[in-house]
Write a protein that holds these residues in place. Structure first.
Motif, short mmCIF file in Angstrom:
data_model
loop_
_atom_site.label_atom_id
_atom_site.label_comp_id
_atom_site.label_asym_id
_atom_site.label_seq_id
_atom_site.Cartn_x
_atom_site.Cartn_y
_atom_site.Cartn_z
N MET A 1 42.39 38.76 41.79
CA MET A 1 41.20 37.89 41.66
C MET A 1 40.24 37.91 42.86
O MET A 1 39.03 38.09 42.66
N GLU B 1 46.48 41.12 37.49
CA GLU B 1 45.09 40.64 37.38
C GLU B 1 44.89 39.35 38.15
O GLU B 1 43.87 39.17 38.83
N LEU C 1 47.68 29.91 38.49
CA LEU C 1 47.41 31.25 37.97
C LEU C 1 46.73 31.09 36.61
O LEU C 1 46.95 30.10 35.91
N LEU C 2 45.91 32.08 36.26
CA LEU C 2 45.27 32.03 34.94
C LEU C 2 46.26 32.54 33.90
O LEU C 2 46.74 33.67 33.99
N PRO C 3 46.58 31.70 32.92
CA PRO C 3 47.64 32.05 31.97
C PRO C 3 47.34 33.29 31.12
O PRO C 3 48.25 33.96 30.68
N ALA C 4 46.06 33.58 30.93
CA ALA C 4 45.72 34.71 30.05
C ALA C 4 45.78 36.06 30.76
O ALA C 4 45.67 37.09 30.13
N LEU C 5 45.95 36.01 32.10
CA LEU C 5 45.91 37.27 32.84
C LEU C 5 47.32 37.70 33.24
O LEU C 5 48.23 36.88 33.32
N THR C 6 47.48 38.99 33.49
CA THR C 6 48.76 39.49 33.98
C THR C 6 48.91 39.12 35.45
O THR C 6 47.95 38.70 36.10
#
Ligand SMILES: Nc1ncnc2c1ncn2[C@@H]1O[C@H](COP(=O)(O)OP(=O)(O)OP(=O)(O)O)[C@@H](O)[C@H]1O
Ligand SMILES: [Mg+2]
Lengths: 379, 238
Positions: B109, B105, B97-102
């Protein structure tokens, strides 16, 4: 996807700040140093251009730029005046001296001696007093920056007394003048006063200022003057450019500025490129996952460009802002008078920063493009 | 019975220096819609390689693959990327998972990549997250979620665009037994009730019982096709 790109970038606060810092640093160093350099060059030229009335400067053959003085014999003035096609020719003294205050303090100054009658080369923008004041013996006009530099915190006032080579000199005028390459206070006297003030030598005449007769091209006249007198004669334009070229080619100044600017570019680019690269490498698995999920290279390119664009605009904006702030806060400092942030510098910096950023993301992009999405399945 | 994937005489070699090593030998198998199929076998037998090929992430050396009615071998690389985006869901062992996204979000993707407007994509992601027990967690970043919750986000991401085939590599390896069971319940429901194909690569014998069918691999070959109970009995004769 672009919103995601923005969030990814802002999500890593430390790297974001690192990237911004790199770009700001490069922008600031470049914009500020180039501006100062351009300012120095224009100051050099301004010493020539500020004598508006003179079409031609005549001087010894050895003189290479406006701040260099190789005095000629007094007779040369008569010789030049006898060249046909000349409307007028006047002497112009230019030299560096030391003044001494009544309290014993000394101060280096630029001494400019202008023709007693015509006052050509003298000040035009008077703040206090009359330009003709120097026609009286022992009288001098000082530029306003010089005054505040010599007597900091004192009200502008005339009548102050100083000594130049043991001769008394009374301040009888204060004027505004264009800053020149040398930042010493400027003292204007009449040509004759200047000669009296300086040690007696055989040659004392640094420059002859010449006006061409109506209908005679200054370019032609310069050739004639050189032919007839053997002196170097240059049009105003030629002399200004020769002086600039001298600074550019004969002094270490451009190299010094060049090194600082290059350092700014290299360090800025290195910080930015490296931080971007680490940012990408740390997120490699996530980029791989995106590729596996079906995010195309084109989309990833747009994302990275968006991130780079944000970093570029923010860092560049900050850098230019800081530079502008620097020059604004230095406005009252005579050493920086006339140094401004030209739009050409702002634009040129933008171009260089764009290249720095494109260079920075090059390696990172390569890494992302070549990335095999199969890595996401590896442990 | 419809097929999600039909694989015929598939071979895969990896070049290693001047040589090449053969990792998959003449694989022929079907993955069916409505079923949860497990691919099991010892480490290094080629499971990951096989699913990477089925999903168009790796190329084949020889063989035929029909994926959801399309000839995967003939498909151009850039087509494969778009095809994956539209038709396949992925769940990885590391959630990626992208750490900066909730959570929402991250889950959205595939829709965002397909150009669905942000708002619609997020709304869809939230509905799916709610469905799989993530109510109230959708606006948190991954680091505020437990491993099981993160895997649910990954599941939501694999489902949000209604793919017909969902491929999972060791989806429970990083989860405790109870959380793993819950995740498997969700995956089986997706296969059986929503008539999609779920293909799971696993080592985890605790979850074999959730399979409709188990394919056993060994040394680059498929050596058996079992009902789960038969496979469990074979592995642990009691
Ligand atoms: N890119 C590659 N180049 C060379 N050899 C590879 C490559 N990828 C995988 N292999 C080899 O292929 C074989 C099968 O690997 P694969 O990852 O498919 O096994 P696996 O069944 O998924 O194992 P595990 O259960 O450990 O994940 C292994 O011997 C591996 O070393
Ligand atoms: Mg594997």
């Amino acid at each position: 996807m672009l919103t995601i790109a923005v969030k990814m970038l802002l999500g890593d606060r430390a790297k974001y700040l690192g990237l911004i810092f790199g770009v700001t640093f490069a922008t600031l160093l470049m914009a500020q140093q180039v501006s100062i350099f351009v300012g120095l060059l224009s100051r050099t030229a301004s010493a020539v251009y500020s004598v508006q009335e003179a079409d031609i400067w005549v001087m010894d053959q050895r003189v290479q730029y406006v701040e260099e003085v190789e005095p000629m014999r007094d007779i040369e003035l008569t010789n030049v005046r006898s060249v046909p096609g000349i409307a007028w020719a006047v002497p112009f003294y230019k030299g560096v001296s030391t003044i001494r205050m009544p309290d014993g303090k000394t101060q280096q100054v630029q001494l400019l001696g202008v023709d007693d009658v015509s006052l050509i080369g003298g000040c035009t923008k008077m703040i206090l007093g009359d330009p003709r004041a120097i026609q009286k013996p022992q009288s001098a006009i000082m530029d306003v920056n010089g005054f505040t530099f010599t007597w900091p915190g004192k009200e502008l006032e005339l009548g102050r007394v100083m000594e130049l080579n043991d001769s008394r000199l009374v301040l009888s005028g204060i004027c505004d003048s264009n800053p020149t390459f040398l930042t010493f206070p400027i003292i204007y006297t009449s040509y004759n006063t200047a000669l009296e003030l300086t040690p007696p030598t055989r040659k004392k005449l640094p420059f002859i200022l010449v006006k061409a007769q109506e209908g005679i091209a200054p370019e032609d006249l310069t050739k004639r003057i050189t032919e007839e007198t053997g002196l170097q004669a240059l049009t105003q334009e030629e002399f200004a450019w020769r002086s600039i070229n001298y600074i550019l080619t004969r002094t270490g100044i451009p190299i010094n500025f060049g090194i600082t600017i290059m350092l700014g570019i290299i360090i800025g680019a290195a910080i930015t490129a490296q931080t971007f690269y680490i940012f990408v490498v740390e997120n490699l698995k996530q980029f791989g996952a995106m590729k596996a999920i079906g995010v195309t290279n084109g989309q990833l390119l747009k994302m990275v460009l968006t991130q780079a664009g944000i970093v570029g605009v923010t860092g560049y904006g900050l850098g230019v802002g800081l530079t502008a702030f620097f020059f604004t806060s230095m406005e009252d400092n005579p050493a920086f008078k006339g140094f401004v942030l030209h739009w050409q510098v702002v634009g040129g910096t933008a171009v260089v920063i764009t290249f720095i950023i494109l260079f920075s993301i090059l390696f990172s992009l390569r890494k992302v493009f070549k990335l095999d999405p199969a890595i996401v399945f590896r442990g | 019975m419809t097929y999600a994937a039909r694989i015929q005489h598939l071979n895969k070699e990896f070049p290693v220096g001047d040589e090449s090593i053969k990792v998959l030998h003449d694989i022929t198998a079907d993955i069916r819609m409505g079923e949860l199929t497990m691919l099991v076998g010892p480490s290094g037998c080629g499971k990951t390689t096989l699913i990477s090929i089925i999903t168009g992430i790796l190329s084949t050396t020889s063989g035929d693959i029909d994926l959801l009615g399309h000839d995967l071998i003939a498909m151009k690389d850039h087509k494969k990327v778009v095809f994956r985006r539209e038709n396949l869901g992925f769940i990885f062992q590391q959630y990626n998972l992208l750490p900066a996204l909730t959570a929402a979000e991250n889950a959205a993707m595939p829709l965002l990549a397909a150009g669905v407007p942000n708002k619609d994509a997020l709304q869809k992601a939230r509905i799916i997250l709610d469905d799989i027990g993530m109510k109230g967690q959708t606006e948190k970043p991954p680091r505020q979620l437990s491993g099981g919750q993160q895997q649910r986000v990954a599941i939501a991401r694999a489902l949000v665009h209604n793919p017909k085939l969902i491929v999972c590599d060791e989806p429970t390896a990083a989860l405790d037994a109870k959380t793993g069971q819950a995740v498997m319940e969700i995956l089986r429901e997706i296969a059986n009730d929503q008539n999609r194909a779920v293909l799971i690569v696993t080592h985890d014998n605790r979850i074999y019982k959730y399979a409709d069918r188990i394919l056993e691999m060994s040394d680059g070959r498929i050596i058996g096709d079992f009902k789960p109970q038969d496979f469990i009995n074979k592995e642990q004769p009691s």
